[in-house]
Design a protein around this motif. Structure first.
Motif, mmCIF file in Angstrom:
data_model
loop_
_atom_site.group_PDB
_atom_site.id
_atom_site.type_symbol
_atom_site.label_atom_id
_atom_site.label_comp_id
_atom_site.label_asym_id
_atom_site.label_seq_id
_atom_site.Cartn_x
_atom_site.Cartn_y
_atom_site.Cartn_z
ATOM 1 N N ALA A 21 68.517 86.354 5.840
ATOM 2 C CA ALA A 21 68.611 87.787 6.123
ATOM 3 C C ALA A 21 67.792 88.220 7.332
ATOM 4 O O ALA A 21 67.989 89.299 7.846
ATOM 5 C CB ALA A 21 68.167 88.578 4.896
ATOM 6 N N GLY A 22 66.873 87.395 7.791
ATOM 7 C CA GLY A 22 66.078 87.752 8.959
ATOM 8 C C GLY A 22 64.647 88.073 8.590
ATOM 9 O O GLY A 22 64.287 88.122 7.427
ATOM 10 N N PRO A 23 63.805 88.328 9.587
ATOM 11 C CA PRO A 23 62.377 88.526 9.333
ATOM 12 C C PRO A 23 62.067 89.845 8.621
ATOM 13 O O PRO A 23 62.761 90.833 8.799
ATOM 14 C CB PRO A 23 61.755 88.500 10.726
ATOM 15 N N VAL A 24 61.025 89.810 7.818
ATOM 16 C CA VAL A 24 60.496 90.998 7.159
ATOM 17 C C VAL A 24 59.096 91.197 7.714
ATOM 18 O O VAL A 24 58.355 90.225 7.905
ATOM 19 C CB VAL A 24 60.425 90.790 5.621
ATOM 20 N N SER A 25 58.719 92.413 7.991
ATOM 21 C CA SER A 25 57.398 92.695 8.543
ATOM 22 C C SER A 25 56.323 92.187 7.588
ATOM 23 O O SER A 25 56.381 92.403 6.396
ATOM 24 C CB SER A 25 57.245 94.201 8.744
ATOM 25 N N GLU A 26 55.342 91.505 8.134
ATOM 26 C CA GLU A 26 54.228 91.000 7.362
ATOM 27 C C GLU A 26 52.985 91.113 8.207
ATOM 28 O O GLU A 26 53.064 91.147 9.431
ATOM 29 C CB GLU A 26 54.475 89.527 6.982
ATOM 30 N N ASN A 27 51.805 91.149 7.587
ATOM 31 C CA ASN A 27 50.592 91.311 8.369
ATOM 32 C C ASN A 27 50.139 90.003 9.021
ATOM 33 O O ASN A 27 49.257 90.011 9.842
ATOM 34 C CB ASN A 27 49.465 91.889 7.509
ATOM 35 N N ARG A 28 50.731 88.878 8.655
ATOM 36 C CA ARG A 28 50.402 87.602 9.283
ATOM 37 C C ARG A 28 51.397 87.295 10.381
ATOM 38 O O ARG A 28 52.547 87.709 10.330
ATOM 39 C CB ARG A 28 50.447 86.469 8.252
ATOM 40 N N PRO A 29 50.992 86.516 11.367
ATOM 41 C CA PRO A 29 51.931 86.142 12.422
ATOM 42 C C PRO A 29 53.071 85.291 11.874
ATOM 43 O O PRO A 29 52.917 84.583 10.900
ATOM 44 C CB PRO A 29 51.078 85.316 13.382
ATOM 45 N N VAL A 30 54.243 85.355 12.502
ATOM 46 C CA VAL A 30 55.404 84.584 12.085
ATOM 47 C C VAL A 30 55.383 83.202 12.740
ATOM 48 O O VAL A 30 56.104 82.308 12.347
ATOM 49 C CB VAL A 30 56.704 85.353 12.426
ATOM 50 N N ALA A 31 54.519 83.001 13.727
ATOM 51 C CA ALA A 31 54.441 81.718 14.425
ATOM 52 C C ALA A 31 54.046 80.615 13.445
ATOM 53 O O ALA A 31 53.326 80.856 12.478
ATOM 54 C CB ALA A 31 53.417 81.802 15.544
ATOM 55 N N PRO A 32 54.506 79.382 13.677
ATOM 56 C CA PRO A 32 54.121 78.269 12.803
ATOM 57 C C PRO A 32 52.601 78.115 12.727
ATOM 58 O O PRO A 32 51.910 78.303 13.735
ATOM 59 C CB PRO A 32 54.752 77.056 13.479
ATOM 60 N N GLN A 33 52.106 77.786 11.544
ATOM 61 C CA GLN A 33 50.666 77.624 11.369
ATOM 62 C C GLN A 33 50.361 76.736 10.171
ATOM 63 O O GLN A 33 51.141 76.652 9.239
ATOM 64 C CB GLN A 33 49.992 78.978 11.217
ATOM 65 N N ALA A 34 49.208 76.106 10.226
ATOM 66 C CA ALA A 34 48.745 75.252 9.133
ATOM 67 C C ALA A 34 47.886 76.090 8.185
ATOM 68 O O ALA A 34 47.359 77.134 8.559
ATOM 69 C CB ALA A 34 47.936 74.089 9.686
ATOM 70 N N TYR A 35 47.756 75.613 6.946
ATOM 71 C CA TYR A 35 46.884 76.270 5.990
ATOM 72 C C TYR A 35 46.276 75.244 5.052
ATOM 73 O O TYR A 35 46.758 74.125 4.914
ATOM 74 C CB TYR A 35 47.623 77.358 5.198
ATOM 75 N N ALA A 36 45.180 75.633 4.429
ATOM 76 C CA ALA A 36 44.506 74.796 3.427
ATOM 77 C C ALA A 36 43.927 75.737 2.386
ATOM 78 O O ALA A 36 43.690 76.920 2.658
ATOM 79 C CB ALA A 36 43.412 73.962 4.071
ATOM 80 N N GLY A 37 43.696 75.210 1.210
ATOM 81 C CA GLY A 37 43.139 76.049 0.175
ATOM 82 C C GLY A 37 42.495 75.265 -0.938
ATOM 83 O O GLY A 37 42.625 74.046 -1.019
ATOM 84 N N LEU A 38 41.773 76.000 -1.775
ATOM 85 C CA LEU A 38 41.181 75.396 -2.952
ATOM 86 C C LEU A 38 41.287 76.386 -4.088
ATOM 87 O O LEU A 38 41.315 77.596 -3.881
ATOM 88 C CB LEU A 38 39.741 74.967 -2.697
ATOM 89 N N GLY A 39 41.401 75.835 -5.280
ATOM 90 C CA GLY A 39 41.592 76.692 -6.434
ATOM 91 C C GLY A 39 41.091 76.069 -7.714
ATOM 92 O O GLY A 39 40.552 74.959 -7.721
ATOM 93 N N ILE A 40 41.295 76.812 -8.767
ATOM 94 C CA ILE A 40 40.937 76.367 -10.111
ATOM 95 C C ILE A 40 42.216 76.353 -10.934
ATOM 96 O O ILE A 40 42.922 77.365 -11.016
ATOM 97 C CB ILE A 40 39.914 77.322 -10.764
ATOM 98 N N GLY A 41 42.521 75.209 -11.517
ATOM 99 C CA GLY A 41 43.700 75.070 -12.368
ATOM 100 C C GLY A 41 43.293 75.031 -13.822
ATOM 101 O O GLY A 41 42.287 74.414 -14.176
ATOM 102 N N LEU A 42 44.042 75.694 -14.676
ATOM 103 C CA LEU A 42 43.812 75.658 -16.117
ATOM 104 C C LEU A 42 44.756 74.616 -16.698
ATOM 105 O O LEU A 42 45.969 74.797 -16.700
ATOM 106 C CB LEU A 42 44.076 77.035 -16.735
ATOM 107 N N VAL A 43 44.184 73.484 -17.129
ATOM 108 C CA VAL A 43 44.955 72.344 -17.611
ATOM 109 C C VAL A 43 44.810 72.250 -19.121
ATOM 110 O O VAL A 43 43.702 72.285 -19.646
ATOM 111 C CB VAL A 43 44.452 71.026 -16.953
ATOM 112 N N ASP A 44 45.946 72.132 -19.825
ATOM 113 C CA ASP A 44 45.943 71.947 -21.273
ATOM 114 C C ASP A 44 45.866 70.463 -21.590
ATOM 115 O O ASP A 44 46.463 69.646 -20.906
ATOM 116 C CB ASP A 44 47.218 72.511 -21.908
ATOM 117 N N TYR A 45 45.140 70.128 -22.650
ATOM 118 C CA TYR A 45 45.005 68.750 -23.090
ATOM 119 C C TYR A 45 45.534 68.613 -24.503
ATOM 120 O O TYR A 45 45.335 69.503 -25.336
ATOM 121 C CB TYR A 45 43.536 68.313 -23.041
ATOM 122 N N SER A 46 46.216 67.508 -24.784
ATOM 123 C CA SER A 46 46.741 67.249 -26.125
ATOM 124 C C SER A 46 45.584 67.206 -27.111
ATOM 125 O O SER A 46 44.679 66.397 -26.978
ATOM 126 C CB SER A 46 47.490 65.916 -26.153
ATOM 127 N N GLY A 47 45.591 68.095 -28.081
ATOM 128 C CA GLY A 47 44.571 68.123 -29.115
ATOM 129 C C GLY A 47 43.208 68.558 -28.651
ATOM 130 O O GLY A 47 42.242 68.445 -29.388
#
Length: 169
Positions: A21-47
């Motif tokens: 459908a084409g570009p939608v306005s966003e506050n980030r540039p549309v130019a190609p760019q790399a990214y990295a991140g870190l997070g916390i995952g909630l993992v379920d364990y059997s029993g």
């Protein structure tokens, strides 16, 4: 499993239509760019209930609607790694919804009383969907649900809920 796959594929068809459908306005540039991140995952364990686990990921956005991403989650006694294609649908200037589909490699160590540890590995489908909120042009917060392969009998389960901070370069 078939219903889950049908829902995931439907999401990618909708994302493909939105990308066409084409570009939608966003506050980030549309130019190609790399990214990295870190997070916390909630993992379920059997029993054993749920435990928080660290997640690291990185990727490359070709446009603000299509990226490729790789990452990993520490399952405490094992890990889950993935590589995936990530289409995104911007909902507003700061909020977007996305999905991921790819391949996951998982390894789990199962410790039983009075027995040696059992290590199980598998490679399977990876899928995820989530929301991203852009805090600044170079920083975003994501919340997502991820699935690492098939159902597991023991150890860390295949479903992970993640909250992460993402940085663009």
């Amino acid at each position: 499993m078939r219903k889950w796959l049908a829902v995931l594929l439907s999401g990618y068809v909708i994302a493909g239509v939105a990308c066409a459908a084409g570009p939608v306005s966003e506050n980030r540039p549309v130019a190609p760019q790399a990214y990295a991140g870190l997070g916390i995952g909630l993992v379920d364990y059997s029993g054993g209930g749920s435990k928080a686990s660290p997640k690291l990921f990185g990727g490359y956005e070709f446009t603000n609607k299509l990226a490729i991403e790789a990452g990993g989650v520490d399952f405490k006694k094992g890990y889950g790694m993935y590589i995936a294609v990530k289409p995104t649908i911007p909902l507003s200037e700061k909020l977007s919804v996305y999905g991921k589909v790819g391949v996951a490699k998982s390894r789990r160590e199962i410790v039983l009383p009075a027995a040696p540890a059992i290590k199980k590995s598998d490679t399977g489908a990876y899928g995820a969907f989530g929301l991203q909120y852009s805090v600044t042009p170079n920083t975003a917060i994501t919340a997502e649900y991820e699935r690492f392969g098939k159902k597991k009998d023991a150890g860390a389960k295949e479903d992970v809920w993640t909250l992460a901070l993402k940085f663009f370069f």
